[in-house]
Enzyme design. Structure first.
Site, mmCIF file in Angstrom:
data_model
loop_
_atom_site.group_PDB
_atom_site.id
_atom_site.type_symbol
_atom_site.label_atom_id
_atom_site.label_comp_id
_atom_site.label_asym_id
_atom_site.label_seq_id
_atom_site.Cartn_x
_atom_site.Cartn_y
_atom_site.Cartn_z
ATOM 1 N N ASN A 57 0.790 -1.218 0.000
ATOM 2 C CA ASN A 57 0.000 0.000 0.000
ATOM 3 C C ASN A 57 0.829 1.279 0.000
ATOM 4 O O ASN A 57 0.331 2.338 -0.367
ATOM 5 C CB ASN A 57 -0.914 -0.040 1.238
ATOM 6 C CG ASN A 57 -1.516 1.298 1.582
ATOM 7 O OD1 ASN A 57 -2.378 1.798 0.874
ATOM 8 N ND2 ASN A 57 -1.058 1.885 2.679
ATOM 9 N N TYR A 74 2.191 10.061 -11.300
ATOM 10 C CA TYR A 74 1.354 9.213 -10.439
ATOM 11 C C TYR A 74 0.515 8.264 -11.291
ATOM 12 O O TYR A 74 0.433 7.061 -11.010
ATOM 13 C CB TYR A 74 0.462 10.113 -9.587
ATOM 14 C CG TYR A 74 -0.436 9.378 -8.614
ATOM 15 C CD1 TYR A 74 0.065 8.906 -7.403
ATOM 16 C CD2 TYR A 74 -1.777 9.186 -8.895
ATOM 17 C CE1 TYR A 74 -0.755 8.247 -6.502
ATOM 18 C CE2 TYR A 74 -2.611 8.530 -8.007
ATOM 19 C CZ TYR A 74 -2.100 8.063 -6.805
ATOM 20 O OH TYR A 74 -2.917 7.406 -5.916
ATOM 21 N N LYS A 91 0.715 4.153 -11.212
ATOM 22 C CA LYS A 91 -0.427 3.325 -10.826
ATOM 23 C C LYS A 91 -0.892 2.425 -11.965
ATOM 24 O O LYS A 91 -1.364 1.312 -11.721
ATOM 25 C CB LYS A 91 -1.564 4.215 -10.329
ATOM 26 C CG LYS A 91 -1.246 4.922 -9.009
ATOM 27 C CD LYS A 91 -0.928 3.939 -7.882
ATOM 28 C CE LYS A 91 -0.787 4.619 -6.535
ATOM 29 N NZ LYS A 91 -0.542 3.669 -5.430
ATOM 30 N N ILE A 106 -10.491 9.076 -1.580
ATOM 31 C CA ILE A 106 -10.718 8.521 -0.246
ATOM 32 C C ILE A 106 -10.400 9.612 0.774
ATOM 33 O O ILE A 106 -9.444 10.377 0.610
ATOM 34 C CB ILE A 106 -9.838 7.276 0.009
ATOM 35 C CG1 ILE A 106 -10.083 6.219 -1.094
ATOM 36 C CG2 ILE A 106 -10.130 6.685 1.388
ATOM 37 C CD1 ILE A 106 -11.489 5.682 -1.192
ATOM 38 N N THR A 122 -8.699 10.844 3.163
ATOM 39 C CA THR A 122 -7.432 10.749 3.884
ATOM 40 C C THR A 122 -6.688 12.072 3.714
ATOM 41 O O THR A 122 -7.200 13.019 3.139
ATOM 42 C CB THR A 122 -6.569 9.603 3.329
ATOM 43 O OG1 THR A 122 -6.216 9.910 1.968
ATOM 44 C CG2 THR A 122 -7.315 8.274 3.374
#
Length: 250
Positions: free
Chosen positions: A90, A156, A160, A189, A191
């Protein structure tokens, strides 16, 4: 005896957010949990949360971009608990927002090394231990940015997409050896990451862009990760599960 009792789960990037909630979810199911992260204080807090709930866990400070540290992580896991049954790879970083032509080689190396090389190194050392035991389950954290494109986070997105491809390849390499490899692809999400990227107001707007009308919660990703490791997902490998409130189908 519950399915996860006496089993061992490893979570990289377990210091906060999705990683922390997944570590807690594994522990709630009865697994012993190993937390790996560069951040000491936050990771120890994750361990304390698990222990306070009656679970068992320990922390190994690890930089997943360094082979020697990942190898040490697996060695310490086996030395402490004797086995490794599940891994959630993760650990990741979003890098710096901006057009690709404005990015530096340093940023490219940092993001690719963490998000892609880190997942590859993790599996490189996790899988041999699982082979010794006769099987295991791995879940890699990709993103909806591993399924579709977004402007201003090109590195990014590349990293991914790479995780999705790596997941497919290793799933095929080890399908007949009782090792399943899947990925989760979260959208927004709730976060620290979207807060850093968009600010509080921008984060709210991003949430509204999801057909469900909100950001996801870390525990919603955690539930999917634990399920993908369970016997209930025993015929699933090489898949990338979008946990996205409908974002990628609109």
């Amino acid at each position: 005896m519950a399915e996860f009792d006496n089993k061992v789960a490893l979570v990289t990037g377990g210091s906060s957010g999705i990683g922390r909630d997944t570590a807690l979810a594994f522990a709630e199911k009865g697994a012993k949990v190993v937390i790996a992260s560069r951040r000491v204080t936050e990771s120890k807090q994750t361990v304390e949360l698990i222990q306070a709930a009656g679970g068992e866990a320990f922390f190994v400070q690890t930089d997943v971009t360094k082979a020697t540290e990942v190898e040490n992580l697996i060695n310490q896991t086996v030395a402490t608990y004797g086995r490794l049954d599940y891994a959630f790879n993760n650990a990741g970083t979003e890098g710096i927002y901006g057009r690709s032509i404005e990015q530096t080689e340093e940023t490219w190396n940092h993001v690719i090394d963490t998000n892609l090389k880190g997942v590859w190194l993790s599996m490189k050392y996790e899988i041999p231990q699982m082979l010794k035991q006769g099987g295991g389950a791995i879940v890699n954290n990709s993103s909806i940015a591993g399924l579709i494109g977004f402007p201003n986070i090109s590195i990014y997105v590349a990293s991914k997409h790479g995780v999705v491809g790596l997941t497919k390849a290793l799933a095929l390499e080890h399908a007949k050896e009782n090792i399943r490899v899947n990925a989760v692809c979260p959208a927004g999400i709730d976060t620290d990451m979207p807060t850093r990227g968009f600010g509080e107001q921008g984060k709210a707007s991003f949430g509204a862009a999801h057909p469900i009308g909100r950001l996801g919660q870390p525990k919603e990703v955690a539930s999917a990760v634990v399920w993908l490791c369970s016997d209930g997902a025993s015929f699933i490998t090489g898949q990338s599960l979008a946990i996205d409130g409908g974002f990628t189908v609109q």
